[in-house]
Design a protein around this motif. Structure first.
Motif, PDB file in Angstrom:
ATOM      1  N   UNK A 112       0.627  -1.102  -0.428  1.00 35.20           N
ATOM      2  CA  UNK A 112       0.192   0.167   0.024  1.00 35.20           C
ATOM      3  C   UNK A 112       0.745   1.116   0.075  1.00 35.20           C
ATOM      4  N   UNK A 113       0.384   2.252  -0.072  1.00 36.76           N
ATOM      5  CA  UNK A 113       1.063   2.909   0.327  1.00 36.76           C
ATOM      6  C   UNK A 113       0.517   4.063   1.896  1.00 36.76           C
ATOM      7  N   UNK A 283       2.074  17.605  -3.015  1.00 41.02           N
ATOM      8  CA  UNK A 283       4.203  18.019  -3.483  1.00 41.02           C
ATOM      9  C   UNK A 283       4.693  16.703  -2.514  1.00 41.02           C
ATOM     10  N   UNK A 284       3.841  16.545  -1.815  1.00 42.16           N
ATOM     11  CA  UNK A 284       5.175  15.981  -0.382  1.00 42.16           C
ATOM     12  C   UNK A 284       4.766  14.937  -1.298  1.00 42.16           C
ATOM     13  N   UNK A 285       5.593  13.217  -0.622  1.00 46.34           N
ATOM     14  CA  UNK A 285       6.067  12.564  -1.274  1.00 46.34           C
ATOM     15  C   UNK A 285       5.763  11.515  -0.483  1.00 46.34           C
ATOM     16  N   UNK A 286       4.465  10.871  -1.272  1.00 51.38           N
ATOM     17  CA  UNK A 286       3.965   9.176  -0.319  1.00 51.38           C
ATOM     18  C   UNK A 286       5.162   8.498  -1.139  1.00 51.38           C
ATOM     19  N   UNK A 287       4.725   7.512   0.581  1.00 54.14           N
ATOM     20  CA  UNK A 287       5.900   6.509   0.932  1.00 54.14           C
ATOM     21  C   UNK A 287       5.027   4.936   0.259  1.00 54.14           C
ATOM     22  N   UNK A 311       8.702   8.206  -4.440  1.00 58.85           N
ATOM     23  CA  UNK A 311       9.587   8.883  -5.614  1.00 58.85           C
ATOM     24  C   UNK A 311      10.158  10.161  -5.860  1.00 58.85           C
ATOM     25  N   UNK A 312      11.070   9.929  -6.151  1.00 59.24           N
ATOM     26  CA  UNK A 312      12.228  10.948  -6.377  1.00 59.24           C
ATOM     27  C   UNK A 312      11.190  11.940  -7.080  1.00 59.24           C
ATOM     28  N   UNK A 315       7.704  17.269  -5.575  1.00 57.68           N
ATOM     29  CA  UNK A 315       7.720  18.478  -5.414  1.00 57.68           C
ATOM     30  C   UNK A 315       7.957  19.538  -6.387  1.00 57.68           C
ATOM     31  N   UNK A 316       9.384  18.483  -7.294  1.00 57.47           N
ATOM     32  CA  UNK A 316       9.468  20.104  -8.312  1.00 57.47           C
ATOM     33  C   UNK A 316       8.489  19.376  -9.637  1.00 57.47           C
ATOM     34  N   UNK A 317       7.982  17.958  -9.839  1.00 57.08           N
ATOM     35  CA  UNK A 317       7.245  17.904 -10.884  1.00 57.08           C
ATOM     36  C   UNK A 317       4.940  18.325 -10.367  1.00 57.08           C
TER      37      UNK A 317
END
Length: 436
Positions: A112-113, A283-287, A311-312, A315-317
């Motif tokens: 899951x995430x 913009x915050x990454x999901x783990x 994911x890398x 935020x920029x994407x």
């Protein structure tokens, strides 16, 4: 309940004629039966027309389904990321020692995430803001529908009063024809005057028939507001000449600033703020995580597996989405300023025209019509004694009928402007001496 009190009750949420919990009527129904159910009297008052419209207008029930859609979206938005069960088999159907399934490695994993940045709460906030805006849209749309209904009711009432005036004109023409015939039989008037009097009576009849046809079309249009195609009322109740005091323009403008038409922009701003927060949260990454069990077929052993993925450059994407949301939020402020300017212009125009029309109605009632009625009586008496010409009587009668029609038109314009003012401020001008 009076007509404008019905509108206010709807805006305050105290009128249970159209609520989110109501089930809308079927779009396919017997309109004749519907008309018979709600039109129990041959006389229609504005408050009844408003009640019927709030309960049965097809346009207003679209908001019922849009609200249901938003509630379903809210439920979906509040859910956490789904759990996924996966199975993976490696080292099968190869060559050499990996031929067949003896060297297979089977992994059963649950994944899951983990959402960071309170994304679920942000999604729910967006849906809640949309629901808030929808409520104001519904109120504004209801005011628009009721405004159109009230304006049509006023115009239909004006046609009804014009019919009464045309009947009066026909009666005057009939009396004139009778008098001219009597004078012509005595040789005191030429036969040409009899022919002109006959033509005047016929013209009055033609006007009366045309107004009856117009009234029938307006009756049908009124019934369509509550989904009926077979109106069962024959007359309207009300008086165009009853006008309320409007107060000063500054107080009206202040009341208009609280109307749903302006409140929509405040709710729109809250929606855009929520969308900005959601875009920022995205913009915050999901783990991503994974836990599983791997079985080695060759040794008949098992082992646990675990993994995470991040994911890398997320935020920029997502920078473009945040920028777009901020731009849309800033645009709302300018849209609100533009709407307020337009509201100011519409309200001032309606206020100024109503003031002008109200003054005209008072002058017609107190000065012009009494003077012309007296002039007509004196002219008729003078004609009957041979002191005035037929043309003088015709002119006096036409002046009176024209003035009465102008009085109806001025009163109609005043009522239409009053209805527009009340629609813009979403309140009655006053709760005393309501004209309907």
């Amino acid at each position: 309940m009076q007509a404008r009190n019905i509108i206010v009750a709807f805006l305050l949420g105290s009128l249970p004629l159209l609520s989110w919990a109501d089930s809308p009527p079927s779009p396919i129904q017997d309109s004749t039966q519907t008309s018979q159910d709600i039109n129990t009297s041959t006389v229609l008052a504005l408050e009844d027309a408003i009640a019927f419209t709030l309960k049965n207008n097809p346009l207003l029930y679209q908001y019922h389904f849009r609200h249901q859609s938003l509630m379903a979206q809210r439920e979906a938005s509040s859910l956490s990321p789904a759990l996924e069960l996966g199975i993976e088999i490696e080292n099968i159907a190869g060559s050499g020692e990996f031929n067949g399934v003896d060297s297979a490695e089977t992994t059963l994993a649950l994944s899951s995430v983990i959402e960071l940045g309170a994304k679920a709460r942000s999604r729910v906030a967006v849906v809640d803001a949309r629901s808030d805006r929808l409520n104001f849209e519904r109120q504004a749309a209801t005011l628009d529908v009721l405004g159109e209904l009230t304006a049509l009711f006023i115009r239909t009432l004006a046609t009804q009063e014009s019919i009464a005036l045309s009947k009066e004109a026909a009666a005057l023409s009939e009396r004139m024809l009778k008098t001219v015939r009597q004078r012509a039989s005595k040789g005191a008037a030429p036969e040409a005057e009899v022919m002109r009097a006959k033509a005047a009576l016929i013209r009055a009849s033609v006007r009366l028939n045309a107004q009856h046809s117009s009234f029938e079309r307006q009756r049908m249009a009124l019934s369509s507001f509550w989904g009926s195609t077979n109106p069962h009322f024959s007359t309207l109740s009300g008086s165009l000449s009853v006008l309320d005091a409007s107060g000063d323009f500054a107080s009206l403008l202040q009341r208009a600033q609280r109307s749903p038409a302006i409140a929509i922009f405040a709710s729109e701003a809250r929606l855009k703020d929520a969308e900005v927060k959601l875009a920022q949260a995205q913009s915050r990454v999901d783990i991503g995580w994974q836990l599983g069990v791997r079985r080695f077929e060759e040794t008949d052993d098992t082992a646990f597996t675990a993994g995470i993925s991040i994911p890398l450059f997320s935020g920029k994407r997502n920078h473009g989405a945040v920028t777009s949301a901020l731009a849309e939020r800033n645009a709302v402020d300018y849209q609100q300023v533009d709407a307020q300017l337009k509201l100011h212009n519409r309200l001032f125009t309606a206020f100024s025209q109503r003031k002008e029309n109200t003054a005209a109605v008072k002058q017609f009632s107190s000065q012009i019509l009494p003077a012309l009625e007296q002039a007509l009586n004196l002219t008729r008496q003078a004609y009957e004694t041979g002191r005035y010409r037929y043309q003088d009587w015709i002119a006096a009668q036409e002046e009176l009928l024209t003035a009465k029609q102008q009085h109806i038109e001025a009163a109609t314009a005043a009522q239409l402007n009053q209805a527009l003012i009340e629609q813009l401020i979403a309140e009655p001008l006053t709760t005393d001496n309501l004209p309907y």
